[in-house]
Design a protein around this motif. Sequence first.
Motif, PDB file in Angstrom:
ATOM      1  N   GLY A 143       4.035  -3.094  -0.965  1.00 13.52           N
ATOM      2  CA  GLY A 143       2.718  -4.370  -0.831  1.00 13.52           C
ATOM      3  C   GLY A 143       1.809  -3.851   0.253  1.00 13.52           C
ATOM      4  O   GLY A 143       1.792  -2.666   0.752  1.00 13.52           O
ATOM      5  N   VAL A 144       1.015  -5.066   0.873  1.00 15.61           N
ATOM      6  CA  VAL A 144       0.045  -4.605   1.678  1.00 15.61           C
ATOM      7  C   VAL A 144       0.931  -4.604   3.275  1.00 15.61           C
ATOM      8  O   VAL A 144       1.475  -5.643   3.587  1.00 15.61           O
ATOM      9  CB  VAL A 144      -1.027  -5.655   1.780  1.00 15.61           C
ATOM     10  CG1 VAL A 144      -2.045  -5.342   2.737  1.00 15.61           C
ATOM     11  CG2 VAL A 144      -1.557  -5.428   0.371  1.00 15.61           C
ATOM     12  N   ALA A 145       0.722  -3.496   3.959  1.00 15.50           N
ATOM     13  CA  ALA A 145       1.327  -3.280   5.414  1.00 15.50           C
ATOM     14  C   ALA A 145       0.644  -4.606   6.243  1.00 15.50           C
ATOM     15  O   ALA A 145      -0.476  -5.192   5.931  1.00 15.50           O
ATOM     16  CB  ALA A 145       1.075  -2.243   5.969  1.00 15.50           C
ATOM     17  N   ALA A 146       1.280  -5.119   7.487  1.00 13.91           N
ATOM     18  CA  ALA A 146       0.776  -6.220   8.178  1.00 13.91           C
ATOM     19  C   ALA A 146      -0.539  -5.867   8.762  1.00 13.91           C
ATOM     20  O   ALA A 146      -1.366  -6.865   8.931  1.00 13.91           O
ATOM     21  CB  ALA A 146       1.915  -6.490   9.428  1.00 13.91           C
ATOM     22  N   ASP A 147      -0.882  -4.474   9.076  1.00 18.13           N
ATOM     23  CA  ASP A 147      -2.395  -4.361   9.429  1.00 18.13           C
ATOM     24  C   ASP A 147      -3.346  -4.397   8.516  1.00 18.13           C
ATOM     25  O   ASP A 147      -4.460  -4.254   8.917  1.00 18.13           O
ATOM     26  CB  ASP A 147      -2.259  -2.947  10.308  1.00 18.13           C
ATOM     27  CG  ASP A 147      -1.899  -1.965   9.460  1.00 18.13           C
ATOM     28  OD1 ASP A 147      -1.963  -1.902   8.174  1.00 18.13           O
ATOM     29  OD2 ASP A 147      -1.486  -0.516   9.732  1.00 18.13           O
ATOM     30  N   GLY A 148      -2.900  -4.567   7.512  1.00 19.91           N
ATOM     31  CA  GLY A 148      -3.946  -4.469   6.170  1.00 19.91           C
ATOM     32  C   GLY A 148      -4.610  -2.980   6.030  1.00 19.91           C
ATOM     33  O   GLY A 148      -5.599  -3.112   4.781  1.00 19.91           O
ATOM     34  N   ALA A 149      -4.453  -1.936   6.557  1.00 19.53           N
ATOM     35  CA  ALA A 149      -4.905  -0.961   6.446  1.00 19.53           C
ATOM     36  C   ALA A 149      -4.088  -0.074   5.484  1.00 19.53           C
ATOM     37  O   ALA A 149      -4.788   0.900   4.766  1.00 19.53           O
ATOM     38  CB  ALA A 149      -4.911   0.117   7.698  1.00 19.53           C
ATOM     39  N   ARG A 150      -2.956  -0.449   4.775  1.00 15.97           N
ATOM     40  CA  ARG A 150      -2.234   0.322   3.803  1.00 15.97           C
ATOM     41  C   ARG A 150      -1.744  -0.806   3.010  1.00 15.97           C
ATOM     42  O   ARG A 150      -1.342  -1.747   3.017  1.00 15.97           O
ATOM     43  CB  ARG A 150      -1.249   1.110   4.671  1.00 15.97           C
ATOM     44  CG  ARG A 150      -1.369   2.206   5.699  1.00 15.97           C
ATOM     45  CD  ARG A 150      -0.429   2.833   6.646  1.00 15.97           C
ATOM     46  NE  ARG A 150      -0.244   1.413   7.506  1.00 15.97           N
ATOM     47  CZ  ARG A 150       1.017   1.484   8.220  1.00 15.97           C
ATOM     48  NH1 ARG A 150       1.957   2.127   7.846  1.00 15.97           N
ATOM     49  NH2 ARG A 150       0.825   0.613   9.081  1.00 15.97           N
ATOM     50  N   SER A 151      -1.665  -0.029   1.694  1.00 18.57           N
ATOM     51  CA  SER A 151      -0.892  -0.755   0.572  1.00 18.57           C
ATOM     52  C   SER A 151      -0.113   0.078  -0.436  1.00 18.57           C
ATOM     53  O   SER A 151      -0.712   1.341  -0.556  1.00 18.57           O
ATOM     54  CB  SER A 151      -2.134  -1.088  -0.130  1.00 18.57           C
ATOM     55  OG  SER A 151      -1.686  -2.001  -1.192  1.00 18.57           O
ATOM     56  N   TYR A 152       0.985  -0.289  -0.520  1.00 21.48           N
ATOM     57  CA  TYR A 152       2.046   0.553  -1.411  1.00 21.48           C
ATOM     58  C   TYR A 152       2.306  -0.130  -2.735  1.00 21.48           C
ATOM     59  O   TYR A 152       2.793  -1.345  -2.777  1.00 21.48           O
ATOM     60  CB  TYR A 152       3.128   0.743  -0.577  1.00 21.48           C
ATOM     61  CG  TYR A 152       2.826   1.386   0.800  1.00 21.48           C
ATOM     62  CD1 TYR A 152       3.202   2.632   0.741  1.00 21.48           C
ATOM     63  CD2 TYR A 152       2.800   0.642   2.017  1.00 21.48           C
ATOM     64  CE1 TYR A 152       2.790   3.527   2.118  1.00 21.48           C
ATOM     65  CE2 TYR A 152       2.614   1.277   3.141  1.00 21.48           C
ATOM     66  CZ  TYR A 152       2.793   2.510   3.016  1.00 21.48           C
ATOM     67  OH  TYR A 152       2.730   3.129   4.548  1.00 21.48           O
ATOM     68  N   ASP A 153       1.768   0.476  -3.693  1.00 17.67           N
ATOM     69  CA  ASP A 153       2.217   0.421  -5.233  1.00 17.67           C
ATOM     70  C   ASP A 153       3.784   0.939  -5.419  1.00 17.67           C
ATOM     71  O   ASP A 153       3.405   1.925  -6.142  1.00 17.67           O
ATOM     72  CB  ASP A 153       1.211   0.482  -6.126  1.00 17.67           C
ATOM     73  CG  ASP A 153       1.334   0.128  -7.626  1.00 17.67           C
ATOM     74  OD1 ASP A 153       2.114  -0.491  -7.558  1.00 17.67           O
ATOM     75  OD2 ASP A 153       0.736   0.955  -8.439  1.00 17.67           O
TER      76      ASP A 153
END
Length: 222
Positions: A143-153
């Motif tokens: 999902g979306v990392a806490a910093d909002g800068a990375r997202s994992y599908d």
Amino acid sequence: MTRPLPTESALLRGGAGAIEVLIDAPETVRGVALVCHPHPLFGGANTNKVAHTLARSYRDLGYAAIRPNFRGVGKSEGEHDHGNGETEDMLSVIAWAQSRWGSLPLALGGFSFGGFIQTRIANRLAEDINPPRQLILVGMAAGVAADGARSYDTPAVPKSIPTLIIHGEQDDTVALGNVLDWARPQELPVIVIPGADHFFHGKLHLIRDLIARNVAPAAARP
């Protein structure tokens, strides 16, 4: 458990050049384990304490545990490729390991971004002649990392591969809820370590204990 050998370092060849690896092996190698470190753009390296814990745990179970550095880290050449080139590099490392030790049981372990890479590798190798026998995912990136800068599908784990998932209750990089949302449709249990942050400060011994209790030695056949 056989006596461990000194940690070995080596430079292998990958798609972008050299891949630096550390190898922790017992005297008698009964399996091969690939261990992947956290995100290379945020300080991740094969010397990370969680990756080190995974490698030593696999070594103590009879595996030769290989910890590569991803592209651009340490002596590994190339630039970060958002998981695509990294996946291909890790497959090259597995092929090298199998040329050295033969078609022994294969296990995969990853921390954070390294876990994301391992889910991709697990899917690539699930139908292989020597599919992974074990998958350990710690501080899983989903999902979306806490910093909002990375997202994992993050892809689902093949049902044929036994999977141990360990996450920190107070993970401030990848929220526990992200991992539960990823695991829920797969009906995969998640072991939560109370009070643990993303890097499991002061909790590494619990990771070792969980692996020792839940993962069979390399010599054991499923």
